[in-house]
Design a protein around this motif. Structure first.
Motif, short mmCIF file in Angstrom:
data_model
loop_
_atom_site.label_atom_id
_atom_site.label_comp_id
_atom_site.label_asym_id
_atom_site.label_seq_id
_atom_site.Cartn_x
_atom_site.Cartn_y
_atom_site.Cartn_z
N LEU A 92 -27.86 -22.99 14.43
CA LEU A 92 -26.97 -23.18 15.57
C LEU A 92 -27.51 -24.27 16.50
CD1 LEU A 92 -26.10 -19.46 16.40
CD2 LEU A 92 -24.55 -21.19 15.47
N GLY A 93 -28.82 -24.29 16.69
CA GLY A 93 -29.42 -25.29 17.56
C GLY A 93 -29.26 -26.70 17.06
N PHE B 25 -32.28 -14.31 20.33
CA PHE B 25 -32.30 -15.71 20.73
C PHE B 25 -31.10 -15.99 21.62
CE2 PHE B 25 -29.74 -15.73 16.85
CZ PHE B 25 -28.68 -16.57 17.16
N VAL B 26 -31.13 -17.11 22.30
CA VAL B 26 -30.05 -17.51 23.18
C VAL B 26 -29.70 -18.97 22.94
CG1 VAL B 26 -31.58 -18.16 25.09
CG2 VAL B 26 -29.21 -17.49 25.57
N CYS B 27 -28.40 -19.28 22.96
CA CYS B 27 -27.91 -20.65 22.84
C CYS B 27 -27.16 -21.01 24.12
CB CYS B 27 -26.95 -20.79 21.66
SG CYS B 27 -27.71 -20.64 20.04
N ASP C 4 -33.92 -18.61 11.44
CA ASP C 4 -33.08 -19.52 10.66
C ASP C 4 -31.70 -19.67 11.29
OD1 ASP C 4 -35.11 -19.92 8.87
OD2 ASP C 4 -34.33 -18.55 7.34
N VAL C 5 -31.12 -18.55 11.73
CA VAL C 5 -29.79 -18.61 12.36
C VAL C 5 -29.85 -19.40 13.66
CG1 VAL C 5 -27.94 -17.25 13.41
CG2 VAL C 5 -29.01 -16.46 11.29
N GLN D 9 -19.38 -13.95 12.06
CA GLN D 9 -19.31 -14.13 10.60
C GLN D 9 -20.64 -13.82 9.94
OE1 GLN D 9 -16.55 -17.59 9.30
NE2 GLN D 9 -17.25 -18.14 11.35
N ALA D 10 -21.74 -14.14 10.62
CA ALA D 10 -23.06 -13.81 10.07
C ALA D 10 -23.25 -12.30 10.00
CB ALA D 10 -24.16 -14.44 10.93
#
Length: 234
Positions: free
Chosen positions: A26-27, A43-45, A21-22, A62-63
């Motif tokens: 972001l994606g 995961f990676v962004c 979900d996070v 913040q998460a």
């Protein structure tokens, strides 16, 4: 361009769905070029620039419960030049060179790949939640650390985000709500009206939440991220 690798360090039994979900949230942001989930907890962004990188890291801080690794390549133009040279030789004989397609399909894909590799190597297996590590590498395969000031700049970026994580960790629910409104672009008077409090009360909430400290830390982190573009490959 930067890659941000996140690894969940919390204790949620539904950690897999939470991480997905996070990553998806972001994606879906226009600031993120791509995202990819690895296994259950990682995961990676990939983002285009310093401000976008800072925004993703702030969201993860913040998460909470995420260890974070930032990967970057020094002198990214060297990656582009190398790819252009090889592609030009191939395409010139066929007279089919399209520079716009080169930029999108060759340069970007290669730089993204190298940044993601650097981010993966930046994140330590035993790295704790809300800790940020940075790895700046030379362009090309092999994952070689960039020489010179790269390590110093990486340490300064990590230090700036460590201070920001401390500020964020001390906020109350009301403080998080107030700062989120200003971060979204609202004026103090507008935020106060939306919450149903006076402007003076909103100012007090922001002061208690360390809003000015966040702004200073944010500016420092983004400034240091931008300095990576000044680093030579050699």
């Amino acid at each position: 361009m930067f890659a941000i690798r996140a690894s969940y360090r919390g204790r949620s039994r539904r950690r897999g769905s939470y991480v997905r979900d996070v990553a998806e949230a972001l994606g879906n942001s226009p600031a993120v070029l791509s995202e990819e989930v690895f296994g259950i907890e990682d995961f990676v962004c990939v983002v285009p620039g310093p401000e976008e990188a800072g925004g993703v890291v702030m969201s993860l801080l913040q998460a909470g419960d995420f260890a974070i690794g930032i990967g970057a390549i020094a002198d990214q133009s060297a990656v582009a030049s190398e790819k252009e040279t090889g592609h030009t030789r191939h395409a010139a004989s066929a007279q089919e060179l399209d520079h716009e397609d080169l930029d999108a399909d060759v340069y970007s894909a290669e730089i993204q790949k190298e940044c993601m590799g650097a981010a993966n190597r930046a994140l330590g297996e035993k790295q704790r939640a809300n800790m940020v590590s940075v790895r700046i590498e030379k362009p090309g395969p092999g994952g070689v650390m960039a020489p010179g000031k790269a390590a110093e700049i990486g340490e300064d970026i990590a230090a700036a985000f460590t201070l920001l994580a401390h500020v964020l960790s001390r906020r109350t629910k009301e403080g998080r709500e107030a700062t989120a409104m200003l971060r979204a672009g609202h004026l103090q008077s507008e935020a106060a009206e939306l919450v149903g409090i006076t402007k003076q009360a909103m100012s007090q909430r922001l002061a208690a939440a360390g809003w000015q400290a966040e702004q200073a830390g944010w500016n420092l982190a983004v400034h240091m991220l931008a300095r990576i573009d000044e680093l030579p490959a050699e």
